[in-house]
Scaffold this motif. Structure first.
Motif, PDB file in Angstrom:
ATOM      1  N   TYR A 196       3.043  76.455  37.887  1.00 59.55           N
ATOM      2  CA  TYR A 196       1.986  77.333  38.395  1.00 59.55           C
ATOM      3  C   TYR A 196       1.000  77.629  37.261  1.00 59.55           C
ATOM      4  CZ  TYR A 196       5.576  78.354  41.901  1.00 59.55           C
ATOM      5  OH  TYR A 196       6.538  78.250  42.877  1.00 59.55           O
ATOM      6  N   VAL A 197      -0.253  77.704  37.602  1.00 55.94           N
ATOM      7  CA  VAL A 197      -1.214  78.193  36.623  1.00 55.94           C
ATOM      8  C   VAL A 197      -1.137  79.715  36.612  1.00 55.94           C
ATOM      9  CG1 VAL A 197      -2.764  76.207  36.825  1.00 55.94           C
ATOM     10  CG2 VAL A 197      -3.099  78.205  38.310  1.00 55.94           C
ATOM     11  N   ASP A 198      -1.632  80.300  35.543  1.00 55.87           N
ATOM     12  CA  ASP A 198      -1.471  81.743  35.353  1.00 55.87           C
ATOM     13  C   ASP A 198      -2.086  82.579  36.477  1.00 55.87           C
ATOM     14  OD1 ASP A 198      -1.712  81.790  31.703  1.00 55.87           O
ATOM     15  OD2 ASP A 198      -0.046  81.363  33.051  1.00 55.87           O
ATOM     16  N   SER A 199      -3.172  82.092  37.058  1.00 61.09           N
ATOM     17  CA  SER A 199      -3.879  82.888  38.064  1.00 61.09           C
ATOM     18  C   SER A 199      -3.056  83.118  39.320  1.00 61.09           C
ATOM     19  CB  SER A 199      -5.216  82.230  38.422  1.00 61.09           C
ATOM     20  OG  SER A 199      -5.015  80.926  38.922  1.00 61.09           O
ATOM     21  N   VAL A 200      -2.028  82.315  39.559  1.00 59.97           N
ATOM     22  CA  VAL A 200      -1.211  82.480  40.766  1.00 59.97           C
ATOM     23  C   VAL A 200       0.258  82.722  40.447  1.00 59.97           C
ATOM     24  CG1 VAL A 200      -2.797  81.003  42.063  1.00 59.97           C
ATOM     25  CG2 VAL A 200      -0.675  80.033  41.124  1.00 59.97           C
ATOM     26  N   LYS A 201       0.638  82.602  39.192  1.00 54.82           N
ATOM     27  CA  LYS A 201       2.035  82.764  38.803  1.00 54.82           C
ATOM     28  C   LYS A 201       2.528  84.156  39.176  1.00 54.82           C
ATOM     29  CE  LYS A 201       2.982  80.738  34.996  1.00 54.82           C
ATOM     30  NZ  LYS A 201       3.034  80.431  33.552  1.00 54.82           N
ATOM     31  N   GLY A 202       3.697  84.224  39.794  1.00 57.09           N
ATOM     32  CA  GLY A 202       4.252  85.498  40.220  1.00 57.09           C
ATOM     33  C   GLY A 202       3.798  85.941  41.601  1.00 57.09           C
ATOM     34  N   ARG A 203       2.778  85.270  42.153  1.00 61.32           N
ATOM     35  CA  ARG A 203       2.292  85.625  43.486  1.00 61.32           C
ATOM     36  C   ARG A 203       2.520  84.496  44.491  1.00 61.32           C
ATOM     37  NH1 ARG A 203      -3.023  86.438  44.374  1.00 61.32           N
ATOM     38  NH2 ARG A 203      -3.699  85.000  42.722  1.00 61.32           N
ATOM     39  N   PHE A 204       2.387  83.268  44.038  1.00 57.18           N
ATOM     40  CA  PHE A 204       2.521  82.104  44.921  1.00 57.18           C
ATOM     41  C   PHE A 204       3.859  81.411  44.651  1.00 57.18           C
ATOM     42  CE2 PHE A 204      -2.301  81.057  45.528  1.00 57.18           C
ATOM     43  CZ  PHE A 204      -2.527  82.370  45.905  1.00 57.18           C
TER      44      PHE A 204
END
Length: 122
Positions: free
Chosen positions: A58-66
């Motif tokens: 995951y790229v940081d912008s979605v990590k933990g959410r997607f």
């Protein structure tokens, strides 16, 4: 050649969730991923999964959410999107990934299909 079709987009309020699906003619040992493109912005790779090993990125912008997952028997990859933000608004595409890394704008893809629109309202 691989045919891919993304589905599951729609309109959701900020903080909500959506699940995207990616159906493919075949997955073999590809790395399958998702990229998105917002109006007037460059394409951005966000997540991918190895169909052989199941490893994810995951790229940081979605990590933990997607959350990306796969069902090999159904030749389908899913993208569970949670805590959605207005800046997640874009057309989402699934694709075979040739190269990926922390900078989503540098990802490389070989095949992709028609995308699905995700709109997050504030």
């Amino acid at each position: 050649e691989v045919q891919l079709q993304a589905s599951g987009g729609g309109l959701v309020q900020a903080g909500g969730s959506l699940r995207l699906s990616c159906a493919a003619s075949r997955f073999d040992d590809y790395t399958i991923g998702w990229f998105r493109q917002a109006p007037g912005k460059a394409r951005e790779g966000i997540s991918c999964i190895s169909m052989r090993y199941g490893t994810t990125f995951y790229v940081d912008s979605v990590k933990g959410r997607f959350i990306i997952s796969k069902d090999n028997a159904k030749s389908t990859v899913y993208l569970e999107m949670n805590s959605l933000k207005p800046e997640d608004t874009a057309v989402y595409y699934c694709a075979t990934v040739r190269a990926y890394g922390s900078n989503g704008h540098e990802w490389e893809f070989d095949y992709w299909g028609r995308g699905t629109l995700v709109t997050v309202s504030s």
